[in-house]
Design a protein around this motif. Structure first.
Motif, PDB file in Angstrom:
ATOM      1  N   HIS A  34      54.428  53.089  33.439  1.00 22.21           N
ATOM      2  CA  HIS A  34      53.236  53.669  34.437  1.00 22.21           C
ATOM      3  C   HIS A  34      52.059  54.037  33.600  1.00 22.21           C
ATOM      4  N   ASN A  35      52.134  53.747  32.425  1.00 23.39           N
ATOM      5  CA  ASN A  35      51.095  54.362  31.211  1.00 23.39           C
ATOM      6  C   ASN A  35      50.016  53.236  31.222  1.00 23.39           C
ATOM      7  N   THR A  36      48.925  53.628  31.086  1.00 19.12           N
ATOM      8  CA  THR A  36      48.169  52.218  31.076  1.00 19.12           C
ATOM      9  C   THR A  36      48.006  51.621  29.682  1.00 19.12           C
ATOM     10  N   ILE A  37      48.241  52.446  28.823  1.00 17.57           N
ATOM     11  CA  ILE A  37      48.359  51.991  27.529  1.00 17.57           C
ATOM     12  C   ILE A  37      49.598  51.536  27.096  1.00 17.57           C
ATOM     13  N   GLY A  38      50.774  51.718  28.030  1.00 19.44           N
ATOM     14  CA  GLY A  38      52.091  51.250  27.522  1.00 19.44           C
ATOM     15  C   GLY A  38      52.644  52.058  26.425  1.00 19.44           C
ATOM     16  N   GLN A  39      52.327  53.372  26.160  1.00 22.83           N
ATOM     17  CA  GLN A  39      52.881  54.013  25.216  1.00 22.83           C
ATOM     18  C   GLN A  39      53.593  55.495  25.688  1.00 22.83           C
ATOM     19  N   LEU A  40      54.332  55.904  24.864  1.00 20.95           N
ATOM     20  CA  LEU A  40      54.730  57.189  25.265  1.00 20.95           C
ATOM     21  C   LEU A  40      53.906  58.412  25.069  1.00 20.95           C
ATOM     22  N   ASP A  41      53.814  59.540  26.024  1.00 22.81           N
ATOM     23  CA  ASP A  41      52.769  60.359  26.004  1.00 22.81           C
ATOM     24  C   ASP A  41      53.260  61.097  24.681  1.00 22.81           C
ATOM     25  N   SER A 179      57.498  56.643  18.662  1.00 21.68           N
ATOM     26  CA  SER A 179      57.104  55.347  18.699  1.00 21.68           C
ATOM     27  C   SER A 179      55.905  55.353  17.711  1.00 21.68           C
ATOM     28  N   LEU A 180      55.391  56.617  17.171  1.00 19.78           N
ATOM     29  CA  LEU A 180      54.221  56.611  16.295  1.00 19.78           C
ATOM     30  C   LEU A 180      54.874  56.213  14.772  1.00 19.78           C
ATOM     31  N   PHE A 181      55.882  56.364  14.562  1.00 22.48           N
ATOM     32  CA  PHE A 181      56.733  55.841  13.221  1.00 22.48           C
ATOM     33  C   PHE A 181      56.679  54.439  12.981  1.00 22.48           C
ATOM     34  N   GLY A 182      56.147  53.668  14.009  1.00 19.14           N
ATOM     35  CA  GLY A 182      56.182  52.182  13.999  1.00 19.14           C
ATOM     36  C   GLY A 182      54.881  51.590  13.498  1.00 19.14           C
ATOM     37  N   LEU A 188      48.681  58.129  11.658  1.00 17.74           N
ATOM     38  CA  LEU A 188      47.477  58.689  10.833  1.00 17.74           C
ATOM     39  C   LEU A 188      46.469  59.300  11.995  1.00 17.74           C
ATOM     40  N   TYR A 189      46.306  58.439  12.858  1.00 11.32           N
ATOM     41  CA  TYR A 189      45.403  58.950  14.150  1.00 11.32           C
ATOM     42  C   TYR A 189      45.634  60.319  14.584  1.00 11.32           C
ATOM     43  N   TRP A 190      47.125  59.988  15.056  1.00 12.69           N
ATOM     44  CA  TRP A 190      47.584  61.380  15.715  1.00 12.69           C
ATOM     45  C   TRP A 190      47.945  62.645  14.508  1.00 12.69           C
ATOM     46  N   TYR A 191      48.015  62.284  13.120  1.00 15.44           N
ATOM     47  CA  TYR A 191      47.960  63.395  12.393  1.00 15.44           C
ATOM     48  C   TYR A 191      46.411  63.995  12.273  1.00 15.44           C
ATOM     49  N   CYS A 192      45.454  63.176  12.355  1.00 14.00           N
ATOM     50  CA  CYS A 192      44.037  63.925  12.167  1.00 14.00           C
ATOM     51  C   CYS A 192      43.839  64.658  13.411  1.00 14.00           C
TER      52      CYS A 192
END
Length: 452
Positions: A34-41, A179-182, A188-192
């Motif tokens: 149901h996520n428009t970008i197809g990713q885990l929150d 999912s971020l580790f793939g 790095l975007y999340w880290y920043c």
């Protein structure tokens, strides 16, 4: 006539159970559709949706430190779930009504508060850390098995930094969704984004992040031109649980190489060095670095290296006194033989002995009981092992052998990171009698049931 003391049970909080955790993971995966970008929150999104802080979310994710039931209700509700009794376990402590209870609630599963009387200083280590963190461009690397006090030490390093006017923040890699580790760019975007948020700065990643240049360059430029350039004082960033990245070698090589580059930028002597000297890093991990890293790119070969040792008999004796016990050095050595020098296992034992007036012999007899004081700890270790059959087989060898065992190097390091074994000259032995008794008895039974 001696009056029998009655101990009361006090409910302190709740921890997500295995079945509750499975429900959550299933709900999260369903939410992806149901996520428009197809990713885990991300946890950032969950924090905004639930109103729960990052510190609270990490407690929920680690499943080690109890939280309020209302916290879990809010967390489950954010994924369309109603919290059920089977979704959580209550943390129960036994208290003697005759004992004073106005000091602090004793919870040894997480980092100890700065004012805790039960924190034992490592006098050979902490002055080094206090001195190092004040140096421009500092890098401190802390290594120790699980529950050895890494995060408690980090808290004190950050406190020392704050006392001298530095900005500080703590980030655990456990906060990052799997999912971020793939994808290095997303990680790095999340880290920043997290660093920006924690420093109270407006998020400018959309304007500054250009996919043409790659994740490492974007992240470095964002730190230099925005985060460091807009700070009027040094920033200490402590990154805990970085060994999670060891499971993702491709990502790990780039991430750790980036930290090494940042460390070296403060020493180049060029026009940007003064900015990078504002950045001080503290990196903590449980395992040995068993992934192949270029020696010229790895941050694990520079800076101040700290390996947390087990508590000594003298420190255990001092800790016993803080628990109100008048012990001899012989008793301290007996307890170390039972549970090793792990601060968490020692604290739990001493608290139990003080609360119930039992002897060391009685404690040893009850140590691996199904409802004993270490039952949750032992079962948590076992659940982890069961995810990795080869690791469980390796530990079975160690725990059932009367002589030291030689294991494959990565397996030995992983078992050491759990605090289960000791390694000396590539020979592996149980780290303490508690683990030898428990795993030496239960692992052969599991093996027989699966092969029979």
């Amino acid at each position: 006539m001696t009056e029998k003391t009655t101990f009361l049970k006090r409910l302190r909080g709740v921890i997500v159970s295995d079945s509750g955790w499975q429900r959550l993971q299933a709900a999260k995966q369903q939410a992806v559709f149901h996520n428009t970008i197809g990713q885990l929150d991300s946890l950032d999104v969950i924090s905004q949706r639930t109103g729960l802080s990052y510190n609270t979310l990490i407690k929920v994710h680690r499943r080690e430190t109890a939280v309020d039931r209302s916290t879990l209700e809010a967390y489950f509700k954010s994924f369309g779930l109603i919290l059920q009794p089977s979704d959580y376990l209550r943390e129960v402590v036994h208290t003697d009504p005759m004992e004073p209870t106005n000091l602090e609630p004793i919870n040894f599963q997480g980092p100890l508060p700065l004012n805790s009387p039960f924190y034992v200083k490592r006098l050979s280590i902490e002055p080094q850390c206090d001195e190092a963190i004040l140096k421009p461009g500092a890098l401190i690397r802390i290594k120790a098995p699980w529950q050895m006090g890494k995060t408690s030490l980090i808290a004190r390093i950050l406190n020392r930094a704050r006392e001298t006017g530095l900005q500080t923040l703590l980030l655990s890699m456990r906060l990052a969704d799997t999912s971020l580790f793939g994808n290095l760019d997303r990680l790095l975007y999340w880290y920043c984004a997290v660093i920006t948020r924690d420093l109270g700065l407006p998020n400018r990643l959309k304007e500054e992040w250009d996919e043409l240049f790659g994740a490492n360059y974007n992240c470095t430029r964002y730190f230099e031109k925005y985060i460091l350039a807009n700070s009027d004082r040094p920033i200490v960033i402590a990154v805990d649980d970085v060994d999670i990245l060891f499971q993702y070698p491709a990502i790990a090589n780039d991430f750790f190489g980036l930290l090494r580059v940042w460390y070296e930028k403060g020493k180049y002597g060029d026009s940007s060095s003064h900015l990078w000297q504002k950045l001080r890093l503290v990196v903590a991990h449980s395992t040995e670095v068993y992934i192949p890293l270029n020696i010229n790119q790895s941050p694990f070969s520079v800076g101040l290296s700290i390996k947390l040792p087990e508590l000594t008999a003298e420190q255990v004796d001092e800790l016993a006194q803080r628990h109100g016990l008048n012990w001899s050095s012989q008793q301290a050595n007996q307890l170390i033989a039972l549970v090793g020098g792990n601060p968490y296992l020692l604290q739990v034992a001493l608290a139990q002995i003080k609360a119930h007036g039992i002897t060391l012999e009685q404690l040893a007899q009850q140590a691996i009981a199904p409802e004993g004081i270490y039952s949750d700890h032992l079962q948590r270790q076992l659940r982890y092992l069961q995810q990795y059959p080869n690791l469980m087989m390796a530990l079975t060898q160690v725990m059932t052998s009367s002589i030291p065992v030689e294991l494959e190097l990565v397996q030995a390091f992983k078992l050491q990171s759990m605090g289960l074994v000791k390694i000396h000259n590539q020979q592996v032995t149980p780290s303490c009698d508690l683990y030898r008794q428990y795993f030496g008895a239960i692992l052969p039974q599991i093996t027989m049931s699966t092969t029979g």
